[in-house]
Design a protein around this motif. Structure first.
Motif, PDB file in Angstrom:
ATOM      1  N   ALA A   1      16.637  11.484 -60.971  1.00 50.14           N
ATOM      2  CA  ALA A   1      15.752  11.797 -59.853  1.00 50.14           C
ATOM      3  C   ALA A   1      15.980  10.820 -58.710  1.00 50.14           C
ATOM      4  O   ALA A   1      16.272   9.637 -58.921  1.00 50.14           O
ATOM      5  N   ARG A   2      15.886  11.347 -57.497  1.00 49.21           N
ATOM      6  CA  ARG A   2      16.078  10.509 -56.318  1.00 49.21           C
ATOM      7  C   ARG A   2      14.938   9.510 -56.201  1.00 49.21           C
ATOM      8  O   ARG A   2      13.774   9.885 -56.238  1.00 49.21           O
ATOM      9  N   ALA A   3      15.292   8.237 -56.044  1.00 50.45           N
ATOM     10  CA  ALA A   3      14.261   7.204 -55.951  1.00 50.45           C
ATOM     11  C   ALA A   3      14.805   6.011 -55.185  1.00 50.45           C
ATOM     12  O   ALA A   3      15.997   5.711 -55.218  1.00 50.45           O
ATOM     13  N   ARG A   4      13.910   5.354 -54.483  1.00 48.13           N
ATOM     14  CA  ARG A   4      14.270   4.111 -53.807  1.00 48.13           C
ATOM     15  C   ARG A   4      13.080   3.177 -53.873  1.00 48.13           C
ATOM     16  O   ARG A   4      11.964   3.543 -53.498  1.00 48.13           O
ATOM     17  N   ASP A   5      13.324   1.983 -54.372  1.00 49.00           N
ATOM     18  CA  ASP A   5      12.255   0.996 -54.528  1.00 49.00           C
ATOM     19  C   ASP A   5      12.652  -0.258 -53.765  1.00 49.00           C
ATOM     20  O   ASP A   5      13.713  -0.832 -54.013  1.00 49.00           O
ATOM     21  N   LEU A   6      11.798  -0.673 -52.817  1.00 47.17           N
ATOM     22  CA  LEU A   6      12.089  -1.836 -52.003  1.00 47.17           C
ATOM     23  C   LEU A   6      11.102  -2.954 -52.317  1.00 47.17           C
ATOM     24  O   LEU A   6       9.899  -2.721 -52.380  1.00 47.17           O
ATOM     25  N   THR A   7      11.616  -4.157 -52.496  1.00 61.15           N
ATOM     26  CA  THR A   7      10.779  -5.341 -52.627  1.00 61.15           C
ATOM     27  C   THR A   7      10.868  -6.103 -51.312  1.00 61.15           C
ATOM     28  O   THR A   7      11.963  -6.480 -50.876  1.00 61.15           O
ATOM     29  N   THR A   8       9.739  -6.310 -50.674  1.00 62.18           N
ATOM     30  CA  THR A   8       9.756  -6.904 -49.333  1.00 62.18           C
ATOM     31  C   THR A   8       8.878  -8.145 -49.253  1.00 62.18           C
ATOM     32  O   THR A   8       7.940  -8.328 -50.035  1.00 62.18           O
ATOM     33  N   VAL A   9       9.188  -8.969 -48.266  1.00 66.27           N
ATOM     34  CA  VAL A   9       8.394 -10.144 -47.916  1.00 66.27           C
ATOM     35  C   VAL A   9       8.037 -10.006 -46.442  1.00 66.27           C
ATOM     36  O   VAL A   9       8.915  -9.812 -45.597  1.00 66.27           O
ATOM     37  N   GLU A  10       6.746 -10.089 -46.137  1.00 66.81           N
ATOM     38  CA  GLU A  10       6.309  -9.985 -44.746  1.00 66.81           C
ATOM     39  C   GLU A  10       6.516 -11.323 -44.039  1.00 66.81           C
ATOM     40  O   GLU A  10       6.252 -12.386 -44.617  1.00 66.81           O
ATOM     41  N   ALA A  11       7.002 -11.250 -42.798  1.00 63.72           N
ATOM     42  CA  ALA A  11       7.292 -12.478 -42.054  1.00 63.72           C
ATOM     43  C   ALA A  11       6.964 -12.298 -40.576  1.00 63.72           C
ATOM     44  O   ALA A  11       6.851 -11.178 -40.074  1.00 63.72           O
ATOM     45  N   GLU A  12       6.827 -13.433 -39.891  1.00 58.54           N
ATOM     46  CA  GLU A  12       6.538 -13.457 -38.463  1.00 58.54           C
ATOM     47  C   GLU A  12       7.685 -14.140 -37.726  1.00 58.54           C
ATOM     48  O   GLU A  12       8.286 -15.091 -38.229  1.00 58.54           O
ATOM     49  N   VAL A  13       7.968 -13.635 -36.529  1.00 56.29           N
ATOM     50  CA  VAL A  13       8.980 -14.260 -35.681  1.00 56.29           C
ATOM     51  C   VAL A  13       8.370 -15.508 -35.054  1.00 56.29           C
ATOM     52  O   VAL A  13       7.334 -15.443 -34.384  1.00 56.29           O
ATOM     53  N   ILE A  14       9.016 -16.668 -35.259  1.00 55.54           N
ATOM     54  CA  ILE A  14       8.491 -17.920 -34.705  1.00 55.54           C
ATOM     55  C   ILE A  14       9.385 -18.489 -33.612  1.00 55.54           C
ATOM     56  O   ILE A  14       8.984 -19.426 -32.908  1.00 55.54           O
ATOM     57  N   ALA A  15      10.595 -17.920 -33.432  1.00 55.22           N
ATOM     58  CA  ALA A  15      11.468 -18.395 -32.362  1.00 55.22           C
ATOM     59  C   ALA A  15      12.532 -17.347 -32.082  1.00 55.22           C
ATOM     60  O   ALA A  15      12.894 -16.548 -32.955  1.00 55.22           O
ATOM     61  N   ARG A  16      12.999 -17.358 -30.830  1.00 51.53           N
ATOM     62  CA  ARG A  16      14.099 -16.490 -30.412  1.00 51.53           C
ATOM     63  C   ARG A  16      15.193 -17.357 -29.824  1.00 51.53           C
ATOM     64  O   ARG A  16      14.910 -18.296 -29.081  1.00 51.53           O
ATOM     65  N   ASN A  17      16.436 -17.014 -30.152  1.00 56.65           N
ATOM     66  CA  ASN A  17      17.565 -17.802 -29.693  1.00 56.65           C
ATOM     67  C   ASN A  17      18.600 -16.909 -29.013  1.00 56.65           C
ATOM     68  O   ASN A  17      19.654 -16.622 -29.575  1.00 56.65           O
ATOM     69  N   PRO A  18      18.311 -16.464 -27.789  1.00 50.07           N
ATOM     70  CA  PRO A  18      19.284 -15.621 -27.090  1.00 50.07           C
ATOM     71  C   PRO A  18      20.460 -16.448 -26.589  1.00 50.07           C
ATOM     72  O   PRO A  18      20.316 -17.613 -26.216  1.00 50.07           O
ATOM     73  N   GLY A  19      21.627 -15.854 -26.579  1.00 46.06           N
ATOM     74  CA  GLY A  19      22.819 -16.545 -26.087  1.00 46.06           C
ATOM     75  C   GLY A  19      23.841 -15.554 -25.585  1.00 46.06           C
ATOM     76  O   GLY A  19      23.636 -14.336 -25.627  1.00 46.06           O
ATOM     77  N   ASP A  20      24.969 -16.069 -25.089  1.00 46.43           N
ATOM     78  CA  ASP A  20      26.011 -15.195 -24.547  1.00 46.43           C
ATOM     79  C   ASP A  20      26.678 -14.365 -25.648  1.00 46.43           C
ATOM     80  O   ASP A  20      27.108 -13.246 -25.410  1.00 46.43           O
ATOM     81  N   TRP A  21      26.788 -14.952 -26.846  1.00 51.48           N
ATOM     82  CA  TRP A  21      27.495 -14.258 -27.920  1.00 51.48           C
ATOM     83  C   TRP A  21      26.614 -13.948 -29.117  1.00 51.48           C
ATOM     84  O   TRP A  21      27.089 -13.410 -30.109  1.00 51.48           O
ATOM     85  N   ALA A  22      25.362 -14.286 -29.054  1.00 51.22           N
ATOM     86  CA  ALA A  22      24.505 -14.074 -30.222  1.00 51.22           C
ATOM     87  C   ALA A  22      23.073 -13.833 -29.782  1.00 51.22           C
ATOM     88  O   ALA A  22      22.627 -14.328 -28.750  1.00 51.22           O
ATOM     89  N   THR A  23      22.360 -13.056 -30.591  1.00 55.00           N
ATOM     90  CA  THR A  23      20.931 -12.840 -30.391  1.00 55.00           C
ATOM     91  C   THR A  23      20.274 -12.957 -31.757  1.00 55.00           C
ATOM     92  O   THR A  23      20.360 -12.040 -32.569  1.00 55.00           O
TER      93      THR A  23
END
Length: 281
Positions: A112-134
């Protein structure tokens, strides 16, 4: 015999007084630059009348506006009801498709078709934008079961994947980063390709869907999801929608520009998939 109406002396006296007052009022205003007592007196008499007229006009204007807004709200309400009915029908169709799929898999002896995900909830605490990376920094790390390669998502779709981990934080490479690459699937046609970040598109908040064949059936508006190839990411996590389809420089193959469902510049809460089982094949 009929009596003739004659203008008596009082009439002419009244006209004369009015003319004199007008002349004096004009002279006063011209010399002093201020409204004359006559003008103020007339205004004192006329202003209440103007207020009554304005009030009556405003009352009827609001009444007409109410009926106009009512018609607009009624039309909007009917449109929303149509959308709800269409969405309910879509859900019913999807449920029927799932039931038919499960029945066919059972007939063929497949699990039977099934998908089970185990997740951890998190918050964004910083952003690091750059010329070659985000990249993004989250407030969860190895102490919470997070490992490099874990996919990060919201209810809307894929945000990126974990690239670096410390005990209590982790760095996320977003879907528009030039380092991002994952197997992708066009939802409508089930054609496979590669979703990858691109330097030219990163500034636009977009990424590429590469290695499309010449006869690919992808069109603008198609949704793109993870294919699950390689087993690194779970299958069926939405990535974005196709904005355009363009030829490669070699003129042989094509690529599509994808607009992600999740905006890395504004996302604040995410889910990290730390484990999954997937039998959707």
């Amino acid at each position: 015999m009929r009596r003739r109406n004659r203008l008596g002396p009082r009439f002419f006296v009244g006209v004369g007084v009015a003319v004199v007052l007008c002349i004096l009022s004009a002279l006063y205003s011209g010399v002093s630059g201020k409204p004359s007592p006559v003008t103020r007196a007339v205004g004192w008499v006329v202003t209440p009348v103007q207020r009554v007229v304005t009030g009556v006009t405003g009352f009827f204007g609001k009444g007409l506006g109410y009926f106009t807004e009512f018609d607009d709200l009624k039309a909007e309400n009917e449109a929303l009801h149509r959308q709800i009915r269409e969405m309910e029908q879509t859900v019913r169709d999807a449920q029927l498709a799932l039931e038919e799929n499960a029945r066919l898999r059972q007939q063929q002896g497949q699990p039977a078709r099934a998908r089970d995900l185990t997740t951890v909830e998190a918050e964004v605490i910083a952003r690091n934008p750059g010329d070659w990376a985000t990249t993004l920094t989250l407030d969860k790390g190895s102490d919470h079961g997070v490992e490099p390669g874990d996919l990060v998502m919201t209810v809307d779709g894929m945000v990126g994947y974990v690239s670096e981990v410390s005990s209590n934080t982790c760095e996320i490479t977003t879907v528009i980063d030039v380092e991002m690459q994952c197997g992708a699937l066009i939802t409508r046609t089930r054609e496979t390709a590669i979703a990858e970040g691109n330097y030219d598109l990163m500034a636009e908040g977009a990424l590429r869907l590469s290695y499309l064949t010449e006869d690919a059936q992808v069109v603008i508006g198609d949704t793109v999801e993870t294919s699950g190839r390689g087993g690194l990411f779970p299958k069926g996590i939405l990535i974005g929608t196709v904005e355009s389809v363009l030829p490669e420089t070699n003129g042989i193959s094509y690529y599509a520009v994808i607009k992600p469902f999740v905006d890395a510049e504004t996302v604040s809460s995410v889910s990290i998939i730390t484990a999954f089982t997937d039998t959707t094949e």
